[in-house]
Write a protein that holds these residues in place. Structure first.
Motif, PDB file in Angstrom:
ATOM      1  N   LEU A 141       8.503 -33.460  38.364  1.00 29.53           N
ATOM      2  CA  LEU A 141       9.907 -33.374  38.785  1.00 29.53           C
ATOM      3  C   LEU A 141       9.964 -32.748  40.165  1.00 29.53           C
ATOM      4  O   LEU A 141       9.317 -31.725  40.420  1.00 29.53           O
ATOM      5  CB  LEU A 141      10.696 -32.525  37.789  1.00 29.53           C
ATOM      6  CG  LEU A 141      12.185 -32.304  38.070  1.00 29.53           C
ATOM      7  CD1 LEU A 141      12.944 -33.624  38.039  1.00 29.53           C
ATOM      8  CD2 LEU A 141      12.777 -31.322  37.060  1.00 29.53           C
ATOM      9  N   ALA A 142      10.737 -33.358  41.077  1.00 27.44           N
ATOM     10  CA  ALA A 142      10.854 -32.852  42.444  1.00 27.44           C
ATOM     11  C   ALA A 142      12.319 -32.797  42.856  1.00 27.44           C
ATOM     12  O   ALA A 142      13.144 -33.582  42.382  1.00 27.44           O
ATOM     13  CB  ALA A 142      10.061 -33.734  43.407  1.00 27.44           C
ATOM     14  N   ALA A 143      12.627 -31.861  43.766  1.00 28.19           N
ATOM     15  CA  ALA A 143      14.003 -31.684  44.225  1.00 28.19           C
ATOM     16  C   ALA A 143      14.011 -30.806  45.470  1.00 28.19           C
ATOM     17  O   ALA A 143      13.067 -30.042  45.707  1.00 28.19           O
ATOM     18  CB  ALA A 143      14.863 -31.043  43.138  1.00 28.19           C
ATOM     19  N   PRO A 144      15.084 -30.875  46.280  1.00 27.43           N
ATOM     20  CA  PRO A 144      15.228 -29.909  47.373  1.00 27.43           C
ATOM     21  C   PRO A 144      15.547 -28.535  46.799  1.00 27.43           C
ATOM     22  O   PRO A 144      16.341 -28.418  45.840  1.00 27.43           O
ATOM     23  CB  PRO A 144      16.384 -30.468  48.202  1.00 27.43           C
ATOM     24  CG  PRO A 144      17.144 -31.338  47.261  1.00 27.43           C
ATOM     25  CD  PRO A 144      16.155 -31.883  46.287  1.00 27.43           C
ATOM     26  N   ALA A 145      14.960 -27.496  47.349  1.00 32.79           N
ATOM     27  CA  ALA A 145      15.136 -26.143  46.807  1.00 32.79           C
ATOM     28  C   ALA A 145      16.601 -25.733  46.773  1.00 32.79           C
ATOM     29  O   ALA A 145      17.036 -25.045  45.848  1.00 32.79           O
ATOM     30  CB  ALA A 145      14.317 -25.149  47.629  1.00 32.79           C
ATOM     31  N   ARG A 146      17.367 -26.144  47.766  1.00 34.08           N
ATOM     32  CA  ARG A 146      18.763 -25.699  47.829  1.00 34.08           C
ATOM     33  C   ARG A 146      19.603 -26.218  46.666  1.00 34.08           C
ATOM     34  O   ARG A 146      20.619 -25.613  46.320  1.00 34.08           O
ATOM     35  CB  ARG A 146      19.399 -26.098  49.156  1.00 34.08           C
ATOM     36  CG  ARG A 146      19.445 -27.585  49.443  1.00 34.08           C
ATOM     37  CD  ARG A 146      19.930 -27.844  50.865  1.00 34.08           C
ATOM     38  NE  ARG A 146      19.929 -29.249  51.224  1.00 34.08           N
ATOM     39  CZ  ARG A 146      20.951 -30.068  51.020  1.00 34.08           C
ATOM     40  NH1 ARG A 146      22.054 -29.596  50.475  1.00 34.08           N
ATOM     41  NH2 ARG A 146      20.868 -31.333  51.379  1.00 34.08           N
ATOM     42  N   MET A 147      19.168 -27.322  46.040  1.00 32.76           N
ATOM     43  CA  MET A 147      19.911 -27.822  44.888  1.00 32.76           C
ATOM     44  C   MET A 147      19.782 -26.896  43.693  1.00 32.76           C
ATOM     45  O   MET A 147      20.649 -26.885  42.814  1.00 32.76           O
ATOM     46  CB  MET A 147      19.455 -29.232  44.506  1.00 32.76           C
ATOM     47  CG  MET A 147      20.019 -30.328  45.383  1.00 32.76           C
ATOM     48  SD  MET A 147      19.788 -31.981  44.671  1.00 32.76           S
ATOM     49  CE  MET A 147      21.061 -31.982  43.397  1.00 32.76           C
ATOM     50  N   CYS A 148      18.695 -26.112  43.650  1.00 30.09           N
ATOM     51  CA  CYS A 148      18.533 -25.155  42.561  1.00 30.09           C
ATOM     52  C   CYS A 148      19.576 -24.049  42.646  1.00 30.09           C
ATOM     53  O   CYS A 148      19.906 -23.413  41.642  1.00 30.09           O
ATOM     54  CB  CYS A 148      17.134 -24.549  42.591  1.00 30.09           C
ATOM     55  SG  CYS A 148      15.805 -25.732  42.309  1.00 30.09           S
ATOM     56  N   ALA A 149      20.086 -23.804  43.861  1.00 29.67           N
ATOM     57  CA  ALA A 149      21.096 -22.769  44.052  1.00 29.67           C
ATOM     58  C   ALA A 149      22.515 -23.313  43.918  1.00 29.67           C
ATOM     59  O   ALA A 149      23.432 -22.563  43.579  1.00 29.67           O
ATOM     60  CB  ALA A 149      20.923 -22.123  45.428  1.00 29.67           C
ATOM     61  N   THR A 150      22.694 -24.615  44.142  1.00 26.76           N
ATOM     62  CA  THR A 150      24.039 -25.188  44.140  1.00 26.76           C
ATOM     63  C   THR A 150      24.383 -25.971  42.874  1.00 26.76           C
ATOM     64  O   THR A 150      25.554 -26.220  42.619  1.00 26.76           O
ATOM     65  CB  THR A 150      24.223 -26.114  45.358  1.00 26.76           C
ATOM     66  OG1 THR A 150      23.252 -27.172  45.295  1.00 26.76           O
ATOM     67  CG2 THR A 150      24.027 -25.340  46.659  1.00 26.76           C
ATOM     68  N   ASP A 151      23.389 -26.333  42.092  1.00 16.54           N
ATOM     69  CA  ASP A 151      23.637 -27.132  40.886  1.00 16.54           C
ATOM     70  C   ASP A 151      22.871 -26.496  39.723  1.00 16.54           C
ATOM     71  O   ASP A 151      21.635 -26.544  39.689  1.00 16.54           O
ATOM     72  CB  ASP A 151      23.197 -28.577  41.088  1.00 16.54           C
ATOM     73  CG  ASP A 151      23.697 -29.510  39.996  1.00 16.54           C
ATOM     74  OD1 ASP A 151      23.669 -29.113  38.811  1.00 16.54           O
ATOM     75  OD2 ASP A 151      24.110 -30.641  40.313  1.00 16.54           O
ATOM     76  N   HIS A 152      23.588 -25.896  38.800  1.00 15.29           N
ATOM     77  CA  HIS A 152      22.928 -25.182  37.697  1.00 15.29           C
ATOM     78  C   HIS A 152      22.126 -26.125  36.813  1.00 15.29           C
ATOM     79  O   HIS A 152      21.145 -25.712  36.170  1.00 15.29           O
ATOM     80  CB  HIS A 152      23.968 -24.429  36.863  1.00 15.29           C
ATOM     81  CG  HIS A 152      24.851 -25.314  36.040  1.00 15.29           C
ATOM     82  ND1 HIS A 152      24.510 -25.703  34.764  1.00 15.29           N
ATOM     83  CD2 HIS A 152      26.053 -25.896  36.310  1.00 15.29           C
ATOM     84  CE1 HIS A 152      25.467 -26.482  34.280  1.00 15.29           C
ATOM     85  NE2 HIS A 152      26.411 -26.618  35.196  1.00 15.29           N
ATOM     86  N   ARG A 153      22.501 -27.397  36.763  1.00 13.99           N
ATOM     87  CA  ARG A 153      21.760 -28.346  35.929  1.00 13.99           C
ATOM     88  C   ARG A 153      20.362 -28.576  36.482  1.00 13.99           C
ATOM     89  O   ARG A 153      19.386 -28.657  35.723  1.00 13.99           O
ATOM     90  CB  ARG A 153      22.523 -29.668  35.847  1.00 13.99           C
ATOM     91  CG  ARG A 153      23.911 -29.538  35.232  1.00 13.99           C
ATOM     92  CD  ARG A 153      24.725 -30.799  35.459  1.00 13.99           C
ATOM     93  NE  ARG A 153      24.889 -31.068  36.892  1.00 13.99           N
ATOM     94  CZ  ARG A 153      25.528 -32.135  37.378  1.00 13.99           C
ATOM     95  NH1 ARG A 153      26.042 -33.030  36.551  1.00 13.99           N
ATOM     96  NH2 ARG A 153      25.632 -32.318  38.692  1.00 13.99           N
ATOM     97  N   VAL A 154      20.278 -28.676  37.802  1.00 15.88           N
ATOM     98  CA  VAL A 154      18.972 -28.845  38.436  1.00 15.88           C
ATOM     99  C   VAL A 154      18.146 -27.576  38.261  1.00 15.88           C
ATOM    100  O   VAL A 154      16.964 -27.633  37.909  1.00 15.88           O
ATOM    101  CB  VAL A 154      19.130 -29.186  39.931  1.00 15.88           C
ATOM    102  CG1 VAL A 154      17.763 -29.266  40.617  1.00 15.88           C
ATOM    103  CG2 VAL A 154      19.881 -30.501  40.096  1.00 15.88           C
ATOM    104  N   ARG A 155      18.768 -26.420  38.492  1.00 18.41           N
ATOM    105  CA  ARG A 155      18.063 -25.144  38.327  1.00 18.41           C
ATOM    106  C   ARG A 155      17.547 -24.987  36.895  1.00 18.41           C
ATOM    107  O   ARG A 155      16.399 -24.611  36.681  1.00 18.41           O
ATOM    108  CB  ARG A 155      19.001 -23.984  38.666  1.00 18.41           C
ATOM    109  CG  ARG A 155      18.372 -22.609  38.456  1.00 18.41           C
ATOM    110  CD  ARG A 155      19.390 -21.503  38.669  1.00 18.41           C
ATOM    111  NE  ARG A 155      18.837 -20.201  38.335  1.00 18.41           N
ATOM    112  CZ  ARG A 155      18.176 -19.423  39.189  1.00 18.41           C
ATOM    113  NH1 ARG A 155      18.005 -19.818  40.435  1.00 18.41           N
ATOM    114  NH2 ARG A 155      17.699 -18.260  38.800  1.00 18.41           N
TER     115      ARG A 155
END
Length: 213
Positions: free
Chosen positions: A90-104
Motif C-alpha cells: 500500500l502506498a500514499a502521499p504522507a500528507r494524506m495520512c494527516a488529512t484523511d483519517h481513513r488513509v491514516r
C-alpha cells in the motif's frame, strides 16, 4: 479518453486472479502519483504486479494509464464494505495520512499487523507513523524513466526533470509477526526492482529489518 474501472468489476477480476501480487496506491489525483512515484509504479507493473491507483480527482487519468495502472474512484471504493481482496503493498502521499483519517487508519493497520508493506512519499510524516518507517530509495529503470517522462508531460508538467531515484518512507514490519500468515513482501520478490535500504539493513524470512532489530 481513458475511463476509471468500476470497483465491482475490479473485485471480480481480482477474485479470478488470486495469485497475483497487488500494489494499491491512494492519492488525491494522477499528477501527485506520476510525479512522485511514477517510475516505481511502472517498474512494479512490468515486474508482474497488478498496480491499482485510487484517486479522488479522476478527471484525467491518462498519465496513470501510460504507466500501466488500473484506476478506481477513491471515495466509492472506500465507501464499500470491506472485502477479502487486500493488497500486498500500500502506498500514499504522507500528507494524506494527516488529512484523511481513513488513509491514516489503513496505513496504521498495515504497520501494526503486518498485513501489507507500506510506502509513503513526501512530508510531513504524522506522529505515530514517522517512528515506524525508514527512508528507502528506488532506483528507477531506464524504461520507467522514459514512460514516467511521458506520463509527467501528459499530467501537465512538460520538461520536468525525471530523476533516476524516487524516495519513499517504508514501513518496518513487526518482528513478531508470523511469517506463515503474512502476505509476500513487495521488496522480497526477486522479479520486482527492490527499494534500496538504509546502510546496515538486511533481509531475512520476515522481510526487511533495520540495523539492530
Amino acid at each position: 479518453m481513458a475511463a476509471i474501472v468500476d470497483s465491482v468489476r475490479w473485485r471480480a477480476h481480482a477474485r479470478r486472479h488470486p495469485l497475483r501480487y497487488r500494489l494499491a496506491v491512494v492519492a488525491p489525483n494522477a499528477q501527485e502519483v506520476v510525479r512522485h512515484a511514477g517510475g516505481w509504479l511502472f517498474d512494479q507493473a512490468t515486474a508482474g504486479w497488478e498496480v491499482t491507483v485510487l484517486v479522488m480527482d479522476h478527471s484525467d487519468i491518462r498519465p496513470l494509464r501510460i504507466l500501466g495502472a488500473t484506476v478506481l474512484d477513491l471515495e466509492r471504493s472506500l465507501a464499500e464494505p470491506r472485502h477479502e481482496i487486500w493488497p500486498h503493498a500500500l502506498a500514499a502521499p504522507a500528507r494524506m495520512c494527516a488529512t484523511d483519517h481513513r488513509v491514516r487508519d489503513g496505513i496504521l493497520h498495515c504497520l501494526e499487523h503486518g498485513v501489507a508493506e507500506v510506502a509513503l512519499w513526501g512530508d510531513p510524516l504524522p506522529v505515530g507513523i514517522a517512528e515506524r518507517v525508514e527512508r528507502a530509495d528506488h532506483q528507477v529503470s531506464q524504461a520507467a524513466r522514459a514512460f514516467k517522462a511521458r506520463a509527467v508531460e501528459a499530467a501537465g508538467y512538460p520538461g520536468e526533470n525525471v530523476g533516476a531515484t524516487e524516495v519513499f518512507s517504508v514501513g518496518l514490519l513487526p518482528p513478531a509477526a508470523d511469517p506463515r500468515t503474512r502476505s509476500p513482501r513487495m521488496s522480497m520478490r526477486p522479479a520486482a526492482p527492490a527499494l534500496k535500504l538504509p546502510k546496515g539493513a538486511f533481509r531475512d524470512g520476515r522481510g526487511y529489518r533495520g540495523p539492530g532489530m
